[in-house]
Design a protein around this motif. Structure first.
Motif, PDB file in Angstrom:
ATOM      1  N   ALA A 179      39.719  50.177  34.356  1.00  0.00           N
ATOM      2  CA  ALA A 179      39.924  49.260  33.311  1.00  0.00           C
ATOM      3  C   ALA A 179      40.644  47.964  33.485  1.00  0.00           C
ATOM      4  N   GLN A 180      41.654  48.458  34.003  1.00  0.00           N
ATOM      5  CA  GLN A 180      42.631  47.292  34.443  1.00  0.00           C
ATOM      6  C   GLN A 180      42.088  46.162  35.338  1.00  0.00           C
ATOM      7  N   TYR A 181      41.168  46.456  36.079  1.00  0.00           N
ATOM      8  CA  TYR A 181      40.304  45.578  36.956  1.00  0.00           C
ATOM      9  C   TYR A 181      39.040  44.916  36.230  1.00  0.00           C
ATOM     10  N   MET A 182      39.145  45.256  34.835  1.00  0.00           N
ATOM     11  CA  MET A 182      37.953  44.587  34.045  1.00  0.00           C
ATOM     12  C   MET A 182      37.823  42.905  34.451  1.00  0.00           C
ATOM     13  N   ASN A 183      36.611  42.473  34.724  1.00  0.00           N
ATOM     14  CA  ASN A 183      36.631  41.057  34.636  1.00  0.00           C
ATOM     15  C   ASN A 183      35.517  40.414  34.238  1.00  0.00           C
ATOM     16  N   VAL A 184      35.279  38.993  34.032  1.00  0.00           N
ATOM     17  CA  VAL A 184      34.201  38.739  33.364  1.00  0.00           C
ATOM     18  C   VAL A 184      32.657  38.570  34.521  1.00  0.00           C
ATOM     19  N   ARG A 185      33.003  38.412  35.516  1.00  0.00           N
ATOM     20  CA  ARG A 185      31.910  38.697  36.401  1.00  0.00           C
ATOM     21  C   ARG A 185      30.952  39.977  36.467  1.00  0.00           C
ATOM     22  N   ASP A 186      31.804  41.038  36.459  1.00  0.00           N
ATOM     23  CA  ASP A 186      31.208  42.137  36.178  1.00  0.00           C
ATOM     24  C   ASP A 186      30.522  42.604  34.982  1.00  0.00           C
ATOM     25  N   GLY A 187      31.434  41.958  33.931  1.00  0.00           N
ATOM     26  CA  GLY A 187      30.993  42.515  32.672  1.00  0.00           C
ATOM     27  C   GLY A 187      29.821  41.669  32.141  1.00  0.00           C
ATOM     28  N   LEU A 188      29.328  40.528  32.635  1.00  0.00           N
ATOM     29  CA  LEU A 188      27.935  39.877  32.442  1.00  0.00           C
ATOM     30  C   LEU A 188      27.025  40.154  33.455  1.00  0.00           C
ATOM     31  N   LYS A 189      27.223  40.678  34.838  1.00  0.00           N
ATOM     32  CA  LYS A 189      26.374  41.152  35.728  1.00  0.00           C
ATOM     33  C   LYS A 189      25.580  42.385  35.436  1.00  0.00           C
ATOM     34  N   TYR A 190      26.516  43.408  34.893  1.00  0.00           N
ATOM     35  CA  TYR A 190      25.695  44.642  34.643  1.00  0.00           C
ATOM     36  C   TYR A 190      25.403  44.806  33.096  1.00  0.00           C
ATOM     37  N   GLU A 191      24.100  45.123  32.919  1.00  0.00           N
ATOM     38  CA  GLU A 191      23.593  45.373  31.709  1.00  0.00           C
ATOM     39  C   GLU A 191      24.197  46.336  30.805  1.00  0.00           C
ATOM     40  N   ARG A 192      24.475  47.386  31.293  1.00  0.00           N
ATOM     41  CA  ARG A 192      24.977  48.834  30.386  1.00  0.00           C
ATOM     42  C   ARG A 192      26.416  48.838  31.094  1.00  0.00           C
ATOM     43  N   MET A 193      27.332  49.019  29.938  1.00  0.00           N
ATOM     44  CA  MET A 193      28.401  49.227  30.227  1.00  0.00           C
ATOM     45  C   MET A 193      28.945  50.637  29.638  1.00  0.00           C
ATOM     46  N   ILE A 194      29.340  51.619  30.562  1.00  0.00           N
ATOM     47  CA  ILE A 194      29.655  52.898  30.118  1.00  0.00           C
ATOM     48  C   ILE A 194      31.291  52.917  30.179  1.00  0.00           C
ATOM     49  N   LEU A 195      31.776  53.717  29.162  1.00  0.00           N
ATOM     50  CA  LEU A 195      32.984  53.740  29.141  1.00  0.00           C
ATOM     51  C   LEU A 195      33.584  55.103  28.994  1.00  0.00           C
ATOM     52  N   MET A 196      34.449  55.518  29.846  1.00  0.00           N
ATOM     53  CA  MET A 196      34.980  57.198  29.728  1.00  0.00           C
ATOM     54  C   MET A 196      35.983  57.007  28.471  1.00  0.00           C
ATOM     55  N   ARG A 197      35.845  57.824  27.807  1.00  0.00           N
ATOM     56  CA  ARG A 197      36.833  57.941  26.581  1.00  0.00           C
ATOM     57  C   ARG A 197      38.187  57.724  26.842  1.00  0.00           C
ATOM     58  N   GLU A 198      38.911  58.215  27.945  1.00  0.00           N
ATOM     59  CA  GLU A 198      39.977  57.912  28.334  1.00  0.00           C
ATOM     60  C   GLU A 198      40.410  56.527  28.527  1.00  0.00           C
ATOM     61  N   ALA A 199      39.141  55.769  29.126  1.00  0.00           N
ATOM     62  CA  ALA A 199      39.245  54.376  29.244  1.00  0.00           C
ATOM     63  C   ALA A 199      39.466  53.621  28.055  1.00  0.00           C
ATOM     64  N   VAL A 200      38.858  54.059  27.064  1.00  0.00           N
ATOM     65  CA  VAL A 200      39.040  53.100  25.794  1.00  0.00           C
ATOM     66  C   VAL A 200      40.452  53.038  25.637  1.00  0.00           C
ATOM     67  N   ASP A 201      41.281  54.001  25.587  1.00  0.00           N
ATOM     68  CA  ASP A 201      42.805  53.637  25.351  1.00  0.00           C
ATOM     69  C   ASP A 201      43.426  52.833  26.238  1.00  0.00           C
ATOM     70  N   GLU A 202      43.081  53.012  27.441  1.00  0.00           N
ATOM     71  CA  GLU A 202      43.728  52.116  28.533  1.00  0.00           C
ATOM     72  C   GLU A 202      43.261  50.611  28.265  1.00  0.00           C
ATOM     73  N   ILE A 203      42.028  50.362  27.863  1.00  0.00           N
ATOM     74  CA  ILE A 203      41.372  48.963  27.366  1.00  0.00           C
ATOM     75  C   ILE A 203      42.244  48.449  26.309  1.00  0.00           C
ATOM     76  N   HIS A 204      42.520  49.291  25.273  1.00  0.00           N
ATOM     77  CA  HIS A 204      43.255  48.977  24.162  1.00  0.00           C
ATOM     78  C   HIS A 204      44.794  48.707  24.549  1.00  0.00           C
ATOM     79  N   ARG A 205      45.228  49.365  25.445  1.00  0.00           N
ATOM     80  CA  ARG A 205      46.563  49.213  25.886  1.00  0.00           C
ATOM     81  C   ARG A 205      46.687  47.837  26.606  1.00  0.00           C
ATOM     82  N   LEU A 206      45.776  47.668  27.342  1.00  0.00           N
ATOM     83  CA  LEU A 206      45.716  46.189  28.149  1.00  0.00           C
ATOM     84  C   LEU A 206      45.419  45.044  27.516  1.00  0.00           C
ATOM     85  N   TRP A 207      44.422  45.226  26.474  1.00  0.00           N
ATOM     86  CA  TRP A 207      43.788  43.848  25.971  1.00  0.00           C
ATOM     87  C   TRP A 207      44.114  43.674  24.371  1.00  0.00           C
TER      88      TRP A 207
END
Length: 212
Positions: A179-207
């Motif tokens: 999650a900490q390496y989330m970036n625009v290129r990968d976010g746009l390049k890959y069609e489906r994004m699968i988030l681990m449930r634990e990763a959701v909390d990390e994304i909220h903490r970071l962004w």
């Protein structure tokens, strides 16, 4: 906003709250584009180099005398118009790095996540941390989850998960990203994004920090 949570069998097992400040904003397309251009530019090595007429080998002697030969006057066989000669205005080592304010970079990430959610391309999964580190196991899980016909998939984890990396490492068009390496290129390049449930909390903490 509430979204469904799925288990490794593809069955809905509950719901989870996604922060509107991260997954529910109006995507800012110009900022996303600027962040993408910056990321691609910063990835360039800039080591390209061509030799000028003063750097190529040979050409120290005048090829023929100035007058009386009937040919055009020449001073060196390493002039740019000669085969094997120097290159005019060719590329030389340089930096392509671009700067971008931190708040704009964060806005770009939130815009990408919001755009994925708006297109219903985000899938939250529970139990992925327990997946067997085998390609067959990950392939089966991906086929059971929603959007199984997606051309490509990015799996976002909260921290280094060796079993997840190993299970997805040999799958084409599948990438595992922290999650900490989330970036625009990968976010746009890959069609489906699968988030681990634990990763959701990390994304909220970071962004999802207020005022950022």
């Amino acid at each position: 906003m509430q979204v469904a949570v799925f288990d490794l069998q593809g069955q809905q097992v509950g719901q989870i709250e996604l922060a509107d400040s991260v997954f529910g904003i109006q995507p800012h397309v110009p900022v996303m584009h600027q962040a993408l251009v910056r990321q691609l530019a910063n990835a360039r090595a800039g080591t390209h180099d061509t030799k000028t007429r003063g750097e190529v080998r040979g050409g120290g002697r005048k090829p023929w005398r100035q007058k009386g030969t009937g040919r055009a006057r020449q001073g060196s066989i390493r002039a740019p118009h000669w085969k094997g000669g120097g290159v005019v205005w060719g590329p030389h080592p340089r930096k392509y790095t671009k700067d971008m304010p931190k708040k704009m970079r964060r806005l770009a990430i939130r815009s990408v996540l919001s755009a994925k959610q708006r297109e219903n391309q985000i899938v939250v999964v529970e139990g992925l941390s327990e997946i067997e580190p085998r390609t067959k196991a990950m392939k089966a899980v991906l086929s059971r989850l929603p959007l199984s016909d997606a051309r490509s998939t990015i799996v976002v984890v909260d921290r280094p998960r060796d079993n997840v990396y190993r299970s997805a490492g040999n799958l084409e068009n599948v990438k595992v990203l922290m999650a900490q390496y989330m970036n625009v290129r990968d976010g746009l390049k890959y069609e489906r994004m699968i988030l681990m449930r634990e990763a959701v909390d990390e994304i909220h903490r970071l962004w999802a920090q207020e005022g950022q």
